[in-house]
Design a protein around this motif. Structure first.
Motif, PDB file in Angstrom:
ATOM      1  N   LEU A 133       0.828  -1.210   0.000  1.00  0.00           N
ATOM      2  CA  LEU A 133       0.000   0.000   0.000  1.00  0.00           C
ATOM      3  C   LEU A 133       0.861   1.257   0.000  1.00  0.00           C
ATOM      4  O   LEU A 133       0.356   2.367   0.213  1.00  0.00           O
ATOM      5  N   GLY A 134       2.165   1.085  -0.195  1.00  0.00           N
ATOM      6  CA  GLY A 134       3.082   2.220  -0.094  1.00  0.00           C
ATOM      7  C   GLY A 134       3.804   2.503  -1.397  1.00  0.00           C
ATOM      8  O   GLY A 134       3.241   2.345  -2.495  1.00  0.00           O
ATOM      9  N   MET A 135       5.071   2.893  -1.267  1.00  0.00           N
ATOM     10  CA  MET A 135       5.843   3.356  -2.433  1.00  0.00           C
ATOM     11  C   MET A 135       5.930   2.305  -3.534  1.00  0.00           C
ATOM     12  O   MET A 135       5.732   2.617  -4.714  1.00  0.00           O
ATOM     13  N   THR A 136       6.215   1.053  -3.163  1.00  0.00           N
ATOM     14  CA  THR A 136       6.389   0.055  -4.232  1.00  0.00           C
ATOM     15  C   THR A 136       5.050  -0.252  -4.904  1.00  0.00           C
ATOM     16  O   THR A 136       4.998  -0.501  -6.110  1.00  0.00           O
ATOM     17  N   GLY A 137       3.971  -0.221  -4.132  1.00  0.00           N
ATOM     18  CA  GLY A 137       2.643  -0.449  -4.709  1.00  0.00           C
ATOM     19  C   GLY A 137       2.284   0.648  -5.699  1.00  0.00           C
ATOM     20  O   GLY A 137       1.808   0.375  -6.822  1.00  0.00           O
ATOM     21  N   LEU A 138       2.532   1.888  -5.310  1.00  0.00           N
ATOM     22  CA  LEU A 138       2.221   3.009  -6.214  1.00  0.00           C
ATOM     23  C   LEU A 138       3.100   2.951  -7.462  1.00  0.00           C
ATOM     24  O   LEU A 138       2.664   3.295  -8.562  1.00  0.00           O
ATOM     25  N   THR A 139       4.333   2.483  -7.295  1.00  0.00           N
ATOM     26  CA  THR A 139       5.228   2.349  -8.456  1.00  0.00           C
ATOM     27  C   THR A 139       4.611   1.398  -9.480  1.00  0.00           C
ATOM     28  O   THR A 139       4.585   1.678 -10.689  1.00  0.00           O
ATOM     29  N   ALA A 140       4.122   0.267  -8.993  1.00  0.00           N
ATOM     30  CA  ALA A 140       3.504  -0.715  -9.885  1.00  0.00           C
ATOM     31  C   ALA A 140       2.294  -0.098 -10.586  1.00  0.00           C
ATOM     32  O   ALA A 140       2.126  -0.209 -11.810  1.00  0.00           O
ATOM     33  N   TYR A 141       1.454   0.548  -9.808  1.00  0.00           N
ATOM     34  CA  TYR A 141       0.192   1.104 -10.313  1.00  0.00           C
ATOM     35  C   TYR A 141       0.457   2.199 -11.360  1.00  0.00           C
ATOM     36  O   TYR A 141      -0.090   2.169 -12.470  1.00  0.00           O
ATOM     37  N   ALA A 142       1.319   3.148 -11.000  1.00  0.00           N
ATOM     38  CA  ALA A 142       1.575   4.285 -11.894  1.00  0.00           C
ATOM     39  C   ALA A 142       2.316   3.830 -13.150  1.00  0.00           C
ATOM     40  O   ALA A 142       2.005   4.258 -14.263  1.00  0.00           O
TER      41      ALA A 142
END
Ligand SMILES: NC(=O)c1ccc[n+]([C@@H]2O[C@H](COP(=O)([O-])OP(=O)(O)OC[C@H]3O[C@@H](n4cnc5c(N)ncnc54)[C@H](OP(=O)(O)O)[C@@H]3O)[C@@H](O)[C@H]2O)c1
Length: 340
Positions: A133-142
């Protein structure tokens, strides 16, 4: 000031002593004892509970100019962390609050409250604010949705697929209607996890043979999107399997982070003409406007178990360095976390 009593006498923190050449060595670092800092005006004192170790930190250990300043020699290193406020000199923060911040690699940190984001331990396990739910998750999503312009029906290939970012890329693609999801990883156990738990359609161990051959077999109809976490021969193989109007999002290049000589580029770039293909790099820091949408869409998948995640948890500040080196070696499955 609000505070909880009983602070220890010393604060252990990791310093960079010399800039690594090639693979980082233990002698390049030192675990140093310092005083527990006193929070100034507008600051909070945080006891770190979970500390992140990430591949990008290798870049900050070098002096080369990049998007983030190099770590300073003889100073404590930085990185994501989640901790508990133990003393507060800042309005709106009290002892007992949990916060996400950027002062990892140490047990205690005094920091400006404006650099701390409150997180709710009842809404999600604290470690997930560094990972799924943090930085690595947002990296994947974006990277998948914005940079690679993923759309339903795309065939998606992701490298580093059992890691923090990669495992989420493959599952988001599946949940959003990819026609085929293909992953590569560095062990047969990781490949099994991709197929059996994360719902990938095909996966291979890149150590078992040439990536281009294994990818052609796993994606006989080619790939529309390649999410690159590793660079090198993976990138060349993906260009070779790219479909018409294919997109390649360059997220990371971990296979070359410890190189002492520049790695050769892909030999087949001319294939982008034929495919009208696009290659684009991105940095998660440019995409925090997507954070609310990311949490709204991915949060429920994580809670329902439709999107699965693993964490590799190493205990103790004294093992922070070893955990970091483990990420470079591939010891982790999912997000590598240090629990203090
Ligand atoms: N652009 C951005 O804003 C951004 C943000 C976050 C992360 N990243 C990048 O995204 C990538 C993944 O990061 P992460 O945090 O999710 O790390 P991770 O994938 O959880 O861990 C790194 C993984 O890389 C793999 N690896 C190591 N050496 C390799 C090699 N020579 N060839 C192929 N794979 C290798 C290992 O897995 P195996 O066992 O499979 O080899 C290891 O587990 C990294 O390149 C990182 O720098 C970029």
């Amino acid at each position: 000031m609000t505070d909880s009593p009983a602070l220890p006498a010393v604060n252990r923190e990791w310093h960079l002593v010399t800039r690594p050449v090639g693979w980082p060595k233990p002698e390049d670092f030192a675990l140093v004892e310092a005083e527990v800092p006193t929070p100034g005006d507008g600051q909070v004192l945080v006891r770190n509970l979970y500390v992140s170790v990430d591949p990008y930190m290798r870049g900050r250990m070098s002096a080369a100019k990049s998007y983030a300043a190099p770590y300073e020699l003889g100073k404590v290193m930085q990185g994501g962390a989640v901790g508990e406020v133990v003393a507060s000199n800042a309005e709106g923060f009290a002892a007992g609050d949990h916060v996400l911040h950027f002062f990892g690699w140490r047990e205690y940190a005094a920091l400006d409250a404006k650099n701390a984001v409150k997180v709710d331990p009842d809404a999600a396990p604290l470690s997930t604010y560094l990972g799924v739910l943090g930085m690595t998750g947002l990296t994947a999503y974006a990277g998948l949705l914005r940079t690679a312009s993923f759309k339903e029906g795309d065939s998606v290939f992701v490298s580093g697929a059992a890691g923090a970012v990669g495992s989420q890329v493959g599952q988001i693609a599946r949940l959003k209607g990819a026609s085929r999801v293909i992953g590569s990883a560095g062990s047969d156990e990781k490949v099994k996890l991709l197929l059996d738990e994360y719902g990938f359609d095909a996966a291979f161990n890149y150590k078992n043979g040439p990536v281009s051959e294994q990818l052609r077999a796993a994606a006989p109809d080619g790939v529309d999107v390649y999410f690159d976490n590793v660079g090198g021969d993976h990138l060349e193989a993906a260009i070779g399997s790219l479909n018409l109007n294919g997109r390649i999002a360059i997220c990371g290049a971990i296979s070359v982070y410890n190189n002492t000589e520049p790695a050769p580029g892909p030999k087949n770039l001319a294939r982008l003409i034929q495919t009208r293909g696009r290659i684009e790099g991105f940095l998660v820091g440019d995409h925090y406007d997507l954070q609310p949408q990311f949490v709204e869409e991915v949060g429920p998948w994580v809670r329902s178990g439709e999107l699965k995640y693993r964490e590799t948890v190493v205990e103790g500040i004294e093992n922070n360095l070893e955990a970091f080196l483990g990420v470079l070696r591939g010891d982790n499955t999912g997000k590598m976390i240090v629990k203090l």
